[in-house]
Design a protein around this motif. Structure first.
Motif, PDB file in Angstrom:
ATOM      1  N   GLY A   1       0.820  -1.211   0.000  1.00  0.00           N
ATOM      2  CA  GLY A   1       0.000   0.000   0.000  1.00  0.00           C
ATOM      3  C   GLY A   1       0.847   1.252   0.000  1.00  0.00           C
ATOM      4  O   GLY A   1       0.489   2.253  -0.614  1.00  0.00           O
ATOM      5  N   TYR A   2       1.993   1.197   0.713  1.00  0.00           N
ATOM      6  CA  TYR A   2       2.912   2.339   0.706  1.00  0.00           C
ATOM      7  C   TYR A   2       3.452   2.575  -0.697  1.00  0.00           C
ATOM      8  O   TYR A   2       3.537   3.703  -1.153  1.00  0.00           O
ATOM      9  CB  TYR A   2       4.084   2.095   1.672  1.00  0.00           C
ATOM     10  N   LEU A   3       3.814   1.498  -1.347  1.00  0.00           N
ATOM     11  CA  LEU A   3       4.336   1.597  -2.709  1.00  0.00           C
ATOM     12  C   LEU A   3       3.276   2.154  -3.649  1.00  0.00           C
ATOM     13  O   LEU A   3       3.547   3.041  -4.466  1.00  0.00           O
ATOM     14  CB  LEU A   3       4.823   0.225  -3.186  1.00  0.00           C
ATOM     15  N   GLU A   4       2.056   1.650  -3.513  1.00  0.00           N
ATOM     16  CA  GLU A   4       0.962   2.126  -4.356  1.00  0.00           C
ATOM     17  C   GLU A   4       0.722   3.618  -4.149  1.00  0.00           C
ATOM     18  O   GLU A   4       0.600   4.378  -5.107  1.00  0.00           O
ATOM     19  CB  GLU A   4      -0.318   1.345  -4.048  1.00  0.00           C
ATOM     20  N   THR A   5       0.697   4.047  -2.891  1.00  0.00           N
ATOM     21  CA  THR A   5       0.492   5.464  -2.569  1.00  0.00           C
ATOM     22  C   THR A   5       1.622   6.315  -3.133  1.00  0.00           C
ATOM     23  O   THR A   5       1.383   7.381  -3.708  1.00  0.00           O
ATOM     24  CB  THR A   5       0.367   5.662  -1.050  1.00  0.00           C
ATOM     25  N   ALA A   6       2.847   5.849  -2.982  1.00  0.00           N
ATOM     26  CA  ALA A   6       3.998   6.601  -3.496  1.00  0.00           C
ATOM     27  C   ALA A   6       3.927   6.725  -5.015  1.00  0.00           C
ATOM     28  O   ALA A   6       4.162   7.809  -5.567  1.00  0.00           O
ATOM     29  CB  ALA A   6       5.301   5.922  -3.083  1.00  0.00           C
ATOM     30  N   ILE A   7       3.596   5.640  -5.692  1.00  0.00           N
ATOM     31  CA  ILE A   7       3.483   5.676  -7.157  1.00  0.00           C
ATOM     32  C   ILE A   7       2.374   6.628  -7.580  1.00  0.00           C
ATOM     33  O   ILE A   7       2.545   7.429  -8.504  1.00  0.00           O
ATOM     34  CB  ILE A   7       3.247   4.253  -7.717  1.00  0.00           C
ATOM     35  N   GLU A   8       1.234   6.569  -6.907  1.00  0.00           N
ATOM     36  CA  GLU A   8       0.117   7.459  -7.248  1.00  0.00           C
ATOM     37  C   GLU A   8       0.487   8.918  -7.043  1.00  0.00           C
ATOM     38  O   GLU A   8       0.117   9.775  -7.840  1.00  0.00           O
ATOM     39  CB  GLU A   8      -1.110   7.087  -6.420  1.00  0.00           C
ATOM     40  N   LYS A   9       1.230   9.219  -5.972  1.00  0.00           N
ATOM     41  CA  LYS A   9       1.656  10.602  -5.736  1.00  0.00           C
ATOM     42  C   LYS A   9       2.596  11.081  -6.847  1.00  0.00           C
ATOM     43  O   LYS A   9       2.482  12.202  -7.324  1.00  0.00           O
ATOM     44  CB  LYS A   9       2.346  10.737  -4.374  1.00  0.00           C
ATOM     45  N   ILE A  10       3.515  10.219  -7.240  1.00  0.00           N
ATOM     46  CA  ILE A  10       4.452  10.580  -8.318  1.00  0.00           C
ATOM     47  C   ILE A  10       3.688  10.820  -9.612  1.00  0.00           C
ATOM     48  O   ILE A  10       3.909  11.819 -10.304  1.00  0.00           O
ATOM     49  CB  ILE A  10       5.527   9.489  -8.508  1.00  0.00           C
ATOM     50  N   ILE A  11       2.775   9.924  -9.941  1.00  0.00           N
ATOM     51  CA  ILE A  11       1.990  10.069 -11.174  1.00  0.00           C
ATOM     52  C   ILE A  11       1.154  11.346 -11.120  1.00  0.00           C
ATOM     53  O   ILE A  11       1.126  12.120 -12.077  1.00  0.00           O
ATOM     54  CB  ILE A  11       1.109   8.826 -11.416  1.00  0.00           C
ATOM     55  N   PHE A  12       0.500  11.599  -9.998  1.00  0.00           N
ATOM     56  CA  PHE A  12      -0.341  12.790  -9.870  1.00  0.00           C
ATOM     57  C   PHE A  12       0.473  14.074 -10.000  1.00  0.00           C
ATOM     58  O   PHE A  12       0.074  15.013 -10.674  1.00  0.00           O
ATOM     59  CB  PHE A  12      -1.090  12.764  -8.536  1.00  0.00           C
ATOM     60  N   ARG A  13       1.628  14.091  -9.384  1.00  0.00           N
ATOM     61  CA  ARG A  13       2.470  15.295  -9.435  1.00  0.00           C
ATOM     62  C   ARG A  13       3.215  15.444 -10.754  1.00  0.00           C
ATOM     63  O   ARG A  13       3.718  16.515 -11.060  1.00  0.00           O
ATOM     64  CB  ARG A  13       3.444  15.283  -8.264  1.00  0.00           C
ATOM     65  N   SER A  14       3.289  14.390 -11.536  1.00  0.00           N
ATOM     66  CA  SER A  14       4.008  14.461 -12.815  1.00  0.00           C
ATOM     67  C   SER A  14       3.361  15.428 -13.798  1.00  0.00           C
ATOM     68  O   SER A  14       4.007  15.884 -14.737  1.00  0.00           O
ATOM     69  CB  SER A  14       4.112  13.072 -13.452  1.00  0.00           C
ATOM     70  N   ARG A  15       2.102  15.775 -13.573  1.00  0.00           N
ATOM     71  CA  ARG A  15       1.438  16.724 -14.470  1.00  0.00           C
ATOM     72  C   ARG A  15       2.152  18.064 -14.495  1.00  0.00           C
ATOM     73  O   ARG A  15       2.063  18.807 -15.465  1.00  0.00           O
ATOM     74  CB  ARG A  15      -0.030  16.872 -14.084  1.00  0.00           C
ATOM     75  N   TRP A  16       2.891  18.378 -13.442  1.00  0.00           N
ATOM     76  CA  TRP A  16       3.596  19.651 -13.374  1.00  0.00           C
ATOM     77  C   TRP A  16       4.727  19.735 -14.404  1.00  0.00           C
ATOM     78  O   TRP A  16       5.188  20.821 -14.734  1.00  0.00           O
ATOM     79  CB  TRP A  16       4.112  19.903 -11.957  1.00  0.00           C
ATOM     80  N   ILE A  17       5.159  18.603 -14.918  1.00  0.00           N
ATOM     81  CA  ILE A  17       6.160  18.618 -15.991  1.00  0.00           C
ATOM     82  C   ILE A  17       5.618  19.383 -17.192  1.00  0.00           C
ATOM     83  O   ILE A  17       6.360  20.076 -17.893  1.00  0.00           O
ATOM     84  CB  ILE A  17       6.575  17.177 -16.366  1.00  0.00           C
ATOM     85  N   LEU A  18       4.303  19.284 -17.409  1.00  0.00           N
ATOM     86  CA  LEU A  18       3.678  19.994 -18.527  1.00  0.00           C
ATOM     87  C   LEU A  18       3.823  21.513 -18.422  1.00  0.00           C
ATOM     88  O   LEU A  18       3.747  22.207 -19.429  1.00  0.00           O
ATOM     89  CB  LEU A  18       2.192  19.630 -18.627  1.00  0.00           C
ATOM     90  N   SER A  19       4.019  22.027 -17.214  1.00  0.00           N
ATOM     91  CA  SER A  19       4.160  23.482 -17.064  1.00  0.00           C
ATOM     92  C   SER A  19       5.343  24.001 -17.884  1.00  0.00           C
ATOM     93  O   SER A  19       5.307  25.128 -18.385  1.00  0.00           O
ATOM     94  CB  SER A  19       4.286  23.877 -15.601  1.00  0.00           C
ATOM     95  N   ILE A  20       6.373  23.176 -18.052  1.00  0.00           N
ATOM     96  CA  ILE A  20       7.518  23.564 -18.891  1.00  0.00           C
ATOM     97  C   ILE A  20       7.053  23.782 -20.332  1.00  0.00           C
ATOM     98  O   ILE A  20       7.430  24.758 -20.985  1.00  0.00           O
ATOM     99  CB  ILE A  20       8.628  22.501 -18.828  1.00  0.00           C
ATOM    100  N   PHE A  21       6.180  22.897 -20.829  1.00  0.00           N
ATOM    101  CA  PHE A  21       5.650  23.030 -22.183  1.00  0.00           C
ATOM    102  C   PHE A  21       4.897  24.347 -22.336  1.00  0.00           C
ATOM    103  O   PHE A  21       5.057  25.050 -23.345  1.00  0.00           O
ATOM    104  CB  PHE A  21       4.699  21.866 -22.508  1.00  0.00           C
ATOM    105  N   TYR A  22       4.069  24.684 -21.340  1.00  0.00           N
ATOM    106  CA  TYR A  22       3.279  25.905 -21.430  1.00  0.00           C
ATOM    107  C   TYR A  22       4.143  27.156 -21.318  1.00  0.00           C
ATOM    108  O   TYR A  22       3.863  28.163 -21.967  1.00  0.00           O
ATOM    109  CB  TYR A  22       2.143  25.878 -20.402  1.00  0.00           C
TER     110      TYR A  22
END
Length: 185
Positions: free
Chosen positions: A16-37
């Motif tokens: 569950g810790y691993l799942e939560t950590a992966i979900e947090k990384i995936i959710f926060r990865s959207r901020w990479i798009l800010s570089i595109f904008y």
């Protein structure tokens, strides 16, 4: 309660810790798009410079330009304006749809009315519409200066423009059908 339940599950299940950590990384990865904008904002500045260059050229050749050359110059300025509008639409809508709501604009009286109301499907329709408009402007400019245009290229331009128009119509119709079908469910 749900977050407490998830927390309790994590204490019992190490995965569950691993799942939560992966979900947090995936959710926060959207901020990479800010570089595109941000790069699109810089591109908007380049379009502005090109716009000024086109205007300067039109202004300096105004007195000696034929009607066709003048209209072509005006069309080039309109072309850059539409391109700038398209970039703003993509920057605002894309950022708000995929990264985060632009909080600084939320209560600003200058906030564009469409901001926050353009979803991904609407963005694609506006993008296709803008491409058709830009293609049409370039085609019209070529027809106005037909003497200097390679006739083979003109045929390709007409074909590509018709393809854009057809694609836009098909996409708009499919979106309308999908929207009306979702309303019946």
């Amino acid at each position: 309660m749900s977050s407490n339940h998830h927390h309790v599950d994590n204490q019992r299940d190490p995965s569950g810790y691993l799942e939560t950590a992966i979900e947090k990384i995936i959710f926060r990865s959207r901020w990479i798009l800010s570089i595109f904008y941000l790069i699109l904002v810089a591109t908007l500045l380049l379009v502005c410079i090109k716009f000024l260059q086109e205007f300067f050229h039109l202004a300096t050749t105004f007195w000696g330009a034929s009607d066709a050359e003048f209209v072509t110059g005006v069309l080039q300025i309109v072309d850059k304006t539409l391109l700038g509008n398209l970039l703003i639409l993509i920057i605002f809508s894309g950022y708000e749809n995929f990264v985060s709501i632009i909080g600084t604009a939320r209560f600003n009286p200058d906030r564009p009315k469409w901001m926050g109301g353009v979803d991904f499907a609407n963005l694609k329709l506006k993008l296709i519409g803008s491409i058709v408009a830009l293609s049409g402007i370039n085609l019209l400019a070529s027809f106005l200066e037909i003497e200097g245009v390679n006739k083979d290229n003109l045929g390709w331009m007409v074909g590509i423009h018709i393809t854009f128009v057809f694609t836009g119509l098909i996409f708009a119709l499919s979106e309308k059908v999908m929207h009306s079908n979702s309303g019946h469910e």
